[in-house]
Design an enzyme around this catalytic site. Structure first.
Site, PDB file in Angstrom:
ATOM      1  N   CYS A 196     -19.439  16.828 -28.498  1.00 27.06           N
ATOM      2  CA  CYS A 196     -20.181  15.685 -28.178  1.00 27.06           C
ATOM      3  C   CYS A 196     -20.428  14.641 -29.304  1.00 27.06           C
ATOM      4  CB  CYS A 196     -21.084  15.952 -27.120  1.00 27.06           C
ATOM      5  SG  CYS A 196     -22.149  13.957 -26.922  1.00 27.06           S
ATOM      6  N   CYS A 200     -26.092  15.125 -22.342  1.00 27.26           N
ATOM      7  CA  CYS A 200     -26.824  13.764 -22.751  1.00 27.26           C
ATOM      8  C   CYS A 200     -27.027  12.408 -22.220  1.00 27.26           C
ATOM      9  CB  CYS A 200     -26.736  13.442 -23.930  1.00 27.26           C
ATOM     10  SG  CYS A 200     -24.870  12.985 -24.848  1.00 27.26           S
ATOM     11  N   CYS A 231     -21.312  13.938 -20.968  1.00 25.37           N
ATOM     12  CA  CYS A 231     -21.473  15.012 -21.201  1.00 25.37           C
ATOM     13  C   CYS A 231     -22.447  15.494 -20.160  1.00 25.37           C
ATOM     14  CB  CYS A 231     -21.696  14.478 -23.281  1.00 25.37           C
ATOM     15  SG  CYS A 231     -22.831  16.113 -23.681  1.00 25.37           S
ATOM     16  N   CYS A 271     -24.686  13.791 -28.576  1.00 26.14           N
ATOM     17  CA  CYS A 271     -25.435  15.565 -29.073  1.00 26.14           C
ATOM     18  C   CYS A 271     -24.817  17.256 -29.920  1.00 26.14           C
ATOM     19  CB  CYS A 271     -26.586  15.721 -27.396  1.00 26.14           C
ATOM     20  SG  CYS A 271     -24.865  16.617 -26.349  1.00 26.14           S
ATOM     21  N   CYS A 287      -8.559  12.665 -20.910  1.00 25.23           N
ATOM     22  CA  CYS A 287      -8.709  11.962 -21.067  1.00 25.23           C
ATOM     23  C   CYS A 287     -10.213  11.765 -21.972  1.00 25.23           C
ATOM     24  CB  CYS A 287      -7.618  10.695 -20.493  1.00 25.23           C
ATOM     25  SG  CYS A 287      -7.218   9.830 -21.180  1.00 25.23           S
TER      26      CYS A 287
HETATM   27 ZN   LIG Z   1     -23.796  14.636 -25.415  1.00 21.22          ZN
END
Ligand SMILES: [Zn+2]
Length: 164
Positions: A81, A132, A129, A84, A152
């Site tokens: 990510c 976060c 995610c 984060c 995707c």
């Molecule tokens: Zn994240």
């Protein structure tokens, strides 16, 4: 009359989809409105992210297809990510979907959450995610084996670390 029937059928389809996804959603995620382990204010996110990253991760934007260098990332490694640094996908589950967005058939364990997204007149499953809450993209059921899923993803929402 015709319109009503079509409307009804479309609602039935949505209900069926929702029922099918419910156990998956319950097992994997909390809705984006919930609090996440990694939480920042909008001002902090703006300071941390590029405008393009902020638009996707914090405003559920979509990058233009074929714009992410991660489309052509074929090394072994891990996609994380961009908000984060949580690890999201292994390169071993990446495939070329031909869509212009980095695509995967499976996330890492407990890495992402999923919610229903009915924006733009479509019912889709949005992926965020799990750490976060940052928006990553959508998941569709037209992916390859073994899962049949196609995650995707917006490349701008992720970073890549090659395997050492
Ligand atoms: Zn994240």
């Amino acid at each position: 009359m015709t319109l009503n029937r079509r409307h009804f059928l479309s609602l039935s389809g949505v209900a069926a989809l929702g029922a099918g996804l419910a156990p998956l959603l319950a097992a994997r995620s909390a809705p984006p409105a919930a609090s996440f382990p990694y939480a920042l204010t909008d001002a902090q996110w703006r300071a941390r992210l590029t405008p393009a990253q902020f638009d996707v991760l914090r405003r559920e934007g979509t990058e233009r297809p074929y714009t992410s260098p991660l489309n052509d990332e074929h090394r072994k490694g891990t996609f994380a990510c961009a908000g984060c640094e949580q690890r999201l996908f292994s390169s071993s589950t990446k495939f070329d979907s031909g869509t212009g967005w980095p695509s995967f058939w499976q996330p890492l364990d407990a890495a992402v959450g999923e919610t229903r997204d009915s924006s733009f007149g479509m019912v889709r499953t949005a992926v965020h995610c799990a750490n976060c809450g940052g928006h990553l993209g959508h998941v569709f059921d037209d992916g390859p084996r073994p899962t049949g899923l196609r995650y995707c993803m917006n490349g701008v929402a992720m970073t890549f670390a090659p395997q050492a």
